[in-house]
Scaffold this motif. Sequence first.
Motif, PDB file in Angstrom:
ATOM      1  N   TYR A   1      14.987   4.077   2.174  1.00 29.31           N
ATOM      2  CA  TYR A   1      15.602   5.354   2.496  1.00 29.31           C
ATOM      3  C   TYR A   1      14.529   6.445   2.386  1.00 29.31           C
ATOM      4  O   TYR A   1      13.442   6.237   1.818  1.00 29.31           O
ATOM      5  CB  TYR A   1      16.761   5.652   1.539  1.00 29.31           C
ATOM      6  N   ASP A   2      14.830   7.641   2.970  1.00 23.57           N
ATOM      7  CA  ASP A   2      13.845   8.718   2.942  1.00 23.57           C
ATOM      8  C   ASP A   2      14.102   9.658   1.773  1.00 23.57           C
ATOM      9  O   ASP A   2      14.994   9.432   0.951  1.00 23.57           O
ATOM     10  CB  ASP A   2      13.825   9.469   4.278  1.00 23.57           C
ATOM     11  N   ALA A   3      13.321  10.741   1.719  1.00 26.50           N
ATOM     12  CA  ALA A   3      13.397  11.665   0.586  1.00 26.50           C
ATOM     13  C   ALA A   3      14.752  12.360   0.498  1.00 26.50           C
ATOM     14  O   ALA A   3      15.143  12.818  -0.576  1.00 26.50           O
ATOM     15  CB  ALA A   3      12.277  12.707   0.696  1.00 26.50           C
TER      16      ALA A   3
ATOM     17  N   GLY B   1      17.566  10.775   1.026  1.00 33.59           N
ATOM     18  CA  GLY B   1      18.570   9.754   0.757  1.00 33.59           C
ATOM     19  C   GLY B   1      19.102   9.096   2.014  1.00 33.59           C
ATOM     20  O   GLY B   1      20.008   8.255   1.937  1.00 33.59           O
TER      21      GLY B   1
ATOM     22  N   GLN C   1      11.208   5.605   0.463  1.00 40.75           N
ATOM     23  CA  GLN C   1      11.296   4.993  -0.855  1.00 40.75           C
ATOM     24  C   GLN C   1      12.033   3.667  -0.745  1.00 40.75           C
ATOM     25  O   GLN C   1      12.616   3.347   0.299  1.00 40.75           O
ATOM     26  CB  GLN C   1      12.032   5.929  -1.821  1.00 40.75           C
TER      27      GLN C   1
ATOM     28  N   TRP D   1      14.455   0.477  -2.971  1.00 41.87           N
ATOM     29  CA  TRP D   1      15.309   0.078  -4.104  1.00 41.87           C
ATOM     30  C   TRP D   1      15.588  -1.409  -3.948  1.00 41.87           C
ATOM     31  O   TRP D   1      16.097  -1.841  -2.920  1.00 41.87           O
ATOM     32  CB  TRP D   1      16.591   0.906  -4.073  1.00 41.87           C
TER      33      TRP D   1
ATOM     34  N   LYS E   1      13.526   1.324  -8.286  1.00 42.00           N
ATOM     35  CA  LYS E   1      14.307   2.268  -7.481  1.00 42.00           C
ATOM     36  C   LYS E   1      13.536   3.571  -7.339  1.00 42.00           C
ATOM     37  O   LYS E   1      12.802   3.962  -8.252  1.00 42.00           O
ATOM     38  CB  LYS E   1      15.667   2.518  -8.157  1.00 42.00           C
ATOM     39  N   ASP E   2      13.718   4.234  -6.205  1.00 41.94           N
ATOM     40  CA  ASP E   2      13.062   5.517  -5.912  1.00 41.94           C
ATOM     41  C   ASP E   2      11.549   5.403  -5.993  1.00 41.94           C
ATOM     42  O   ASP E   2      10.865   6.327  -6.446  1.00 41.94           O
ATOM     43  CB  ASP E   2      13.556   6.610  -6.879  1.00 41.94           C
TER      44      ASP E   2
ATOM     45  N   PRO F   1       8.057   5.460  -4.163  1.00 34.47           N
ATOM     46  CA  PRO F   1       7.459   5.871  -2.886  1.00 34.47           C
ATOM     47  C   PRO F   1       6.697   4.715  -2.248  1.00 34.47           C
ATOM     48  O   PRO F   1       5.998   3.967  -2.924  1.00 34.47           O
ATOM     49  CB  PRO F   1       6.504   7.006  -3.303  1.00 34.47           C
TER      50      PRO F   1
ATOM     51  N   ASN G   1       8.242   2.794 -11.384  1.00 36.79           N
ATOM     52  CA  ASN G   1       8.879   4.009 -10.900  1.00 36.79           C
ATOM     53  C   ASN G   1       7.948   4.915 -10.133  1.00 36.79           C
ATOM     54  O   ASN G   1       8.306   6.008  -9.757  1.00 36.79           O
ATOM     55  CB  ASN G   1       9.501   4.776 -12.077  1.00 36.79           C
TER      56      ASN G   1
END
Length: 277
Positions: A192-194, A196, A220, A222, A249-250, A252, A275
């Motif tokens: 997904y992008d920044a 969400g 990003q 997950w 998760k999250d 980059p 992370n």
Amino acid sequence: MSNEETLDQEQLEESGSVGARLKQAREAAGLELAQVAAETRIPQRHLLTIENGSLADLPARTYAVGFSRTYARLVGLDEREIVEQVRNELAEGDENGAAPAKFEPGDPARVPGRGLAWFALFAAILLIGGIYAFYNSYFAPGLGPAPLQDPREEVAAQVEENGEEPVQAAAPAPTGPVVFTSEMDGTWVKFYDANGERLYEAQMAVGDSFTVPADAEGPQVWTGRPYALAITIGGRAVPKLSEEDEVVKDVPITAEALLARADRPASPNGATPPNGG
């Protein structure tokens, strides 16, 4: 179920094997096998294989260890104890002459990943070049043209002129599209992008891949199986997000962010912090 199958199951539970312990814990928690499969994203046929005590029948040792650890976590058993018992049972099977797992197309333990194939090709080229250089320098010295200047004199001249040692140019960083390729069946992942906004979400099979869009803003990832995702940048392999069985998760996943992770020192347990921080 026949009398013979019932007897085998009773012997399995009395033995305290990994499969029997996991099954007893599942039943005590009031869970059906299908519920465990949905919660852990492990195929139900693999869960049944584990409960039947047939760890060697799984496609690879990675499956036996990783799936058993995830199963134990769900039903509240000690993950480390279960993993240690899995390894012991597999070792006992090897000592008893158990036949190796049958080769299956797409088996991630036997089919090299794309990154490994590129690495093998690169290593072969280096080996051939090394043999050629060794032959020229050892068996046929002096065949090439003599250098115009002694390299040591050239370095000394640079030091005298600049007042410091010459700096070797660093190898160029890989550029190009970022590609994630699954090395295991049933690998759930979400990109997904920044903001969400979902770019891609699936339960990937062996060999499935996803190319991060070049115009994605702050992409990003997950996933609960970072060790199952091989990563390349412009066709060149870079380290995985983690070699541990953990949720990331999250994180980059731009080329710059992945290369920065690769340059950071590993944490005490051998893994790069997941992370991205």
